[in-house]
Design an enzyme around this catalytic site. Sequence first.
Site, short mmCIF file in Angstrom:
data_model
loop_
_atom_site.label_atom_id
_atom_site.label_comp_id
_atom_site.label_asym_id
_atom_site.label_seq_id
_atom_site.Cartn_x
_atom_site.Cartn_y
_atom_site.Cartn_z
N GLY A 144 0.81 -1.21 0.00
CA GLY A 144 0.00 0.00 0.00
C GLY A 144 0.85 1.26 0.00
O GLY A 144 2.03 1.25 -0.38
N ILE A 146 2.24 3.17 2.30
CA ILE A 146 3.45 3.22 3.13
C ILE A 146 4.59 2.50 2.43
O ILE A 146 5.71 3.03 2.30
CB ILE A 146 3.20 2.61 4.52
CG1 ILE A 146 2.16 3.43 5.28
CG2 ILE A 146 4.50 2.53 5.32
CD1 ILE A 146 1.63 2.74 6.53
N ARG A 226 1.23 -3.34 12.58
CA ARG A 226 0.63 -3.57 13.89
C ARG A 226 1.43 -4.67 14.58
O ARG A 226 1.89 -5.62 13.95
CB ARG A 226 -0.84 -4.00 13.77
CG ARG A 226 -1.79 -2.86 13.43
CD ARG A 226 -1.92 -1.87 14.59
NE ARG A 226 -2.92 -0.84 14.36
CZ ARG A 226 -2.66 0.35 13.83
NH1 ARG A 226 -1.43 0.65 13.45
NH2 ARG A 226 -3.64 1.24 13.68
N GLU A 255 0.94 -2.26 23.87
CA GLU A 255 1.54 -0.92 23.92
C GLU A 255 0.95 -0.12 25.06
O GLU A 255 -0.27 -0.13 25.24
CB GLU A 255 1.33 -0.20 22.58
CG GLU A 255 2.03 -0.89 21.42
CD GLU A 255 1.87 -0.16 20.09
OE1 GLU A 255 1.26 0.95 20.08
OE2 GLU A 255 2.35 -0.67 19.07
N HIS A 274 5.91 3.55 18.73
CA HIS A 274 4.84 3.79 17.74
C HIS A 274 4.94 5.23 17.23
O HIS A 274 3.97 5.98 17.23
CB HIS A 274 3.47 3.54 18.36
CG HIS A 274 2.43 3.13 17.36
ND1 HIS A 274 1.52 2.15 17.59
CD2 HIS A 274 2.18 3.58 16.10
CE1 HIS A 274 0.72 2.00 16.54
NE2 HIS A 274 1.11 2.86 15.62
#
Length: 313
Positions: A144, A146, A226, A255, A274
């Site tokens: 995608g 990114i 993720r 997280e 993150h």
Amino acid sequence: MEILFTYDYGKDKMESIRQLGYDIIIKNEKDIVYHQEMEEVEVLVCYNPFITLDIRKMKRLKWIQLSSIGIDQVPKEVVLENGIVLTNNKGGYSVPMGEWIVLKILEIYKKSYKLYEQQGQKLWKMDTSLLELYRKRIGFIGTGSIATEAAKRLQGFEAHIIGVNTNGTKVQYFDKCYPIGELEEVLKQCDVVVLTIPYTEETHHLINETRLKSMKKSGVLINVSRGSIVDEEALIQHMKQGNLMAAALDVFEKEPLPQDSPLWAMENVILTPHNSWISEMRNERRFRIIYENMKRYIEGELLFNQVDIEKGY
């Protein structure tokens, strides 16, 4: 038409939304709960208010615009039951995340973190084990926006860029793309594996013990998608056994990362909180997407970045 924002983008930006014809309510996302003043709200612009905000009570809600790319925080059953349109921020963070991916590959190959430690110790010691990115095989699991931005930036290094997507569809900046069914073969040939695939039930622990064993012992794993796409415990054990050269992780199964996680102390692991999506342009790009969709919605046009809630992306 009433719209609820859980983040204030500033006086000028919010005024531009009002000029489109919206009545704006602004509430802090951290402690937002349903109130009668939200009764007429048709549009919700947010990241994750769903822990405290029960959107089932918002009977007129027709559309949710997320400020994130991922949608795993959304109560999907409520969205499906009520026919609510869901759009995300796809493309809004891709540039800084693409830069982060390139940075971490170089930091690992040039062992920057160890040289910084030497600097802090005032230790003059040459390291002759540095590697080149030139002609390395970089595999992106997920092709995608990114991955595309990172692949674009890797062109100047003359790296060989491989992608994995659903059907092996060719994507710009990739030398070759494979279908997800050939994932193990891709893992075997890549020097660097970058996880940029959406998180769904199907991608939960996609990188497990078996697939980690498919990777080169000299391989590098990078995760910006993720945390739960990787079986974290399997990764820890795999790295403890010296079966992977290094990893750069921006996301984790839990997280914040628990303080007792062995990942903190691993010399060949780079951790960031993150943080890969952050840049001075984050709010600007995010608002551009929001504004364009607000304009389209009030004019009755098709929204972009619509998410297939069943697929999860």
